[in-house]
Motif scaffolding. Structure first.
Motif, short mmCIF file in Angstrom:
data_model
loop_
_atom_site.label_atom_id
_atom_site.label_comp_id
_atom_site.label_asym_id
_atom_site.label_seq_id
_atom_site.Cartn_x
_atom_site.Cartn_y
_atom_site.Cartn_z
N LEU A 1 -2.05 1.24 3.42
CA LEU A 1 -1.20 0.86 1.96
C LEU A 1 -1.35 -0.79 1.34
O LEU A 1 -1.40 -1.24 0.46
CB LEU A 1 0.46 1.29 2.49
N PHE B 1 -2.89 4.41 -7.25
CA PHE B 1 -1.54 4.56 -6.88
C PHE B 1 -1.38 6.27 -7.00
O PHE B 1 -0.52 6.49 -5.80
CB PHE B 1 -0.88 4.34 -7.64
N ALA B 2 -1.44 7.19 -7.22
CA ALA B 2 -1.96 8.28 -7.50
C ALA B 2 -1.95 8.72 -6.30
O ALA B 2 -1.72 9.62 -5.82
CB ALA B 2 -2.28 9.30 -7.97
N LEU C 1 6.25 10.76 -9.17
CA LEU C 1 5.52 9.46 -9.57
C LEU C 1 3.88 9.47 -8.78
O LEU C 1 3.06 8.84 -9.98
CB LEU C 1 6.36 8.80 -8.35
N GLY C 2 3.58 10.42 -8.09
CA GLY C 2 1.70 10.54 -7.99
C GLY C 2 0.80 11.02 -9.20
O GLY C 2 0.50 11.73 -9.46
N VAL D 1 8.44 11.04 -4.91
CA VAL D 1 7.43 10.51 -4.35
C VAL D 1 6.11 11.09 -5.46
O VAL D 1 5.29 11.15 -5.83
CB VAL D 1 7.19 10.91 -2.84
N LEU E 1 0.31 7.13 -3.66
CA LEU E 1 1.68 8.38 -3.16
C LEU E 1 1.64 9.51 -3.07
O LEU E 1 2.53 10.21 -2.81
CB LEU E 1 1.77 8.71 -4.96
N LEU E 2 0.56 10.18 -3.28
CA LEU E 2 -0.25 12.20 -2.34
C LEU E 2 -0.21 12.17 -0.89
O LEU E 2 0.09 12.64 -0.27
CB LEU E 2 -0.73 12.44 -3.85
N SER F 1 2.51 12.22 1.77
CA SER F 1 2.64 11.35 1.83
C SER F 1 3.91 11.73 1.64
O SER F 1 4.73 11.05 1.69
CB SER F 1 1.96 10.42 0.61
N VAL F 2 3.69 12.92 0.27
CA VAL F 2 5.03 13.53 0.56
C VAL F 2 5.59 13.96 1.56
O VAL F 2 7.44 13.79 1.59
CB VAL F 2 5.17 14.64 -0.71
#
Length: 424
Positions: free
Chosen positions: A232, A249-250, A39-40, A36, A253-254, A92-93
């Motif tokens: 989300l 999206f960053a 990707l972020g 995660v 994801l973060l 998020s992580v």
């Protein structure tokens, strides 16, 4: 002799299996967090970081997500001064790692009703040893220094070269505090998992508390995850309609829980204080940056957000729907003999503790300044981002909302058949 010889291999096999279960939970938990975070950071443009620092920054993100401490540093020789601070959790992580680790920790215990205290402590000890070893390895990798470019043909660049004081900035994980806070983070994750799961066995002495604790804990986890799901969905809509999908999206994801759980506290009536100054800022939504931007500390609340965007009042509506829904869920999962005042008390305490945790994990403090022989804000790098809750006011608000919602949930759940009822 024969009996001892027969039991020893069985105990050894049992111990190997327990270590294997702990290893699987640790590897899967960190793998999920690394995926995660990577990707972020990739969505945020992290592949363009100088000095090929992508792996080190990913490691730092995971360290912070697991409760660790990462410090900023700056240096430009003996004539320089730097001030740096970084306090933020990429939730998020954290959330992904907590869910994966908790599920795999509980999986071997799911078919049992009661477990001995020694067994649970032993399982957690194995998990903690492997978890801290992996966290220490990531903390060692979370270390990087970058040179600061001051531009070509500038006075500051010539002065730095003449004094052999080329400025540098970097980050480094503090191993000691990282291991301490990482252990506390893991204790919290496993404790919540044991409180939430109906199938998780408890020691015999604690079984009598599960009827009051587990429904309330489950309702709070449901409430937090409901906000994440709504965030989300909103993030996907924003990415599809407002442009800048990579940045959106960053953020999801973060730091999606950082935003939506902040929205929960604001919707309930809590307020925060903070400021945004310099080139840095809160990436999105921009209304937060607009409220906090300035040299002086500003108050962040629903009313100050509504001054920038009237849609902020929807935060109150969402809280007024989801919090009673969580109370209803708690009442339905509670024994039928639970009285309305007990529902109110359980919900009030649970929501107050949830507000406490959200406020403590949602704090932001990022400050950096580098000066060369009295010339401040070297290269325009100086800046500050701060966001702190009015903590005890938020806890009190959570207690009040929880009591009212608990009574309402109890009334709404009265017609619903629940555990402990006997048909006439």
């Amino acid at each position: 002799m024969s009996q001892h010889g027969a039991t020893s291999p069985g105990r050894a096999a049992h111990a190997v299996r327990d270590w294997r279960d702990a290893l699987v939970a640790v590897v899967a938990g960190f793998a999920a967090m690394l995926a995660v975070a990577a990707l972020g950071l990739w969505a945020a443009g992290g592949t363009d970081l100088p000095e090929n620092a992508f792996p080190q920054v990913v490691a730092a993100l995971v360290v912070m997500a697991a409760g660790g401490s990462v410090g900023l540093a700056g240096d430009a020789g003996f004539v320089a001064r730097s001030q740096a601070e970084l306090t933020v959790m990429p939730l998020s992580v954290s959330l992904v790692g907590a869910l994966v680790t908790a599920l795999l920790f509980l999986r071997p215990l799911r078919h049992r009703a009661v477990a001995r205290t020694r067994e649970l402590l032993g399982r957690f000890a194995r998990l903690a040893v492997l978890w801290l070893a992996a966290l220490a390895g990531l903390a060692a990798a979370a270390n990087k220094t970058f040179p600061v470019s001051l531009g070509e043909d500038s006075l500051l660049s010539d002065l730095g070269e003449f004094l052999d004081a080329t400025p540098e900035v970097g980050f480094r994980a503090d191993v000691g505090p990282t291991l301490l806070y990482g252990l506390l983070w893991l204790i919290g994750v496993i404790a919540v998992a044991l409180m939430v799961s109906r199938k998780a066995p408890l020691p015999a002495r604690l079984v009598r508390f599960q009827e009051s604790v587990r429904p309330a804990a489950y309702a709070m986890v449901w409430l937090l995850l409901a906000y994440v799901v709504l965030g989300l969905c909103a993030g996907i809509v924003v990415a599809a309609t407002h442009g800048h999908p990579a940045r959106t999206f960053a953020m999801m994801l973060l730091g999606l829980p950082n935003l939506v759980w902040l929205a929960l506290t604001l919707g309930l009536g809590a307020s925060w204080e903070g400021k945004v100054e310099g080139p840095f800022g809160l990436p999105m939504p921009q209304v937060l940056d607009a409220v906090l931007r300035g040299e002086n500390t500003s108050t962040l609340s629903v009313s100050t957000l509504a001054e920038q965007d009237g849609r902020a009042w929807w935060l109150v509506v969402v809280a007024a729907v989801l919090v009673p829904a969580a109370a209803f869920l708690m009442a339905v999962r509670s024994p039928a003999r639970t009285r309305p005042w007990q529902h109110a008390l359980h919900m009030g305490v649970a929501l107050a503790l949830t507000m406490l945790v959200v406020c403590l994990t949602g704090r932001v403090a990022a400050r950096y300044g580098l000066s060369l022989i009295g010339v401040g804000d070297l290269g325009g790098l100086g800046g500050e981002v701060a966001l702190e809750p009015r903590l005890w006011a938020a806890v009190g608000i959570g207690l009040g909302w929880g009591i009212v919602a608990g009574l309402l949930g109890s009334l709404l759940a009265a017609p619903v058949r629940r555990r402990g009822e006997v048909a006439p």
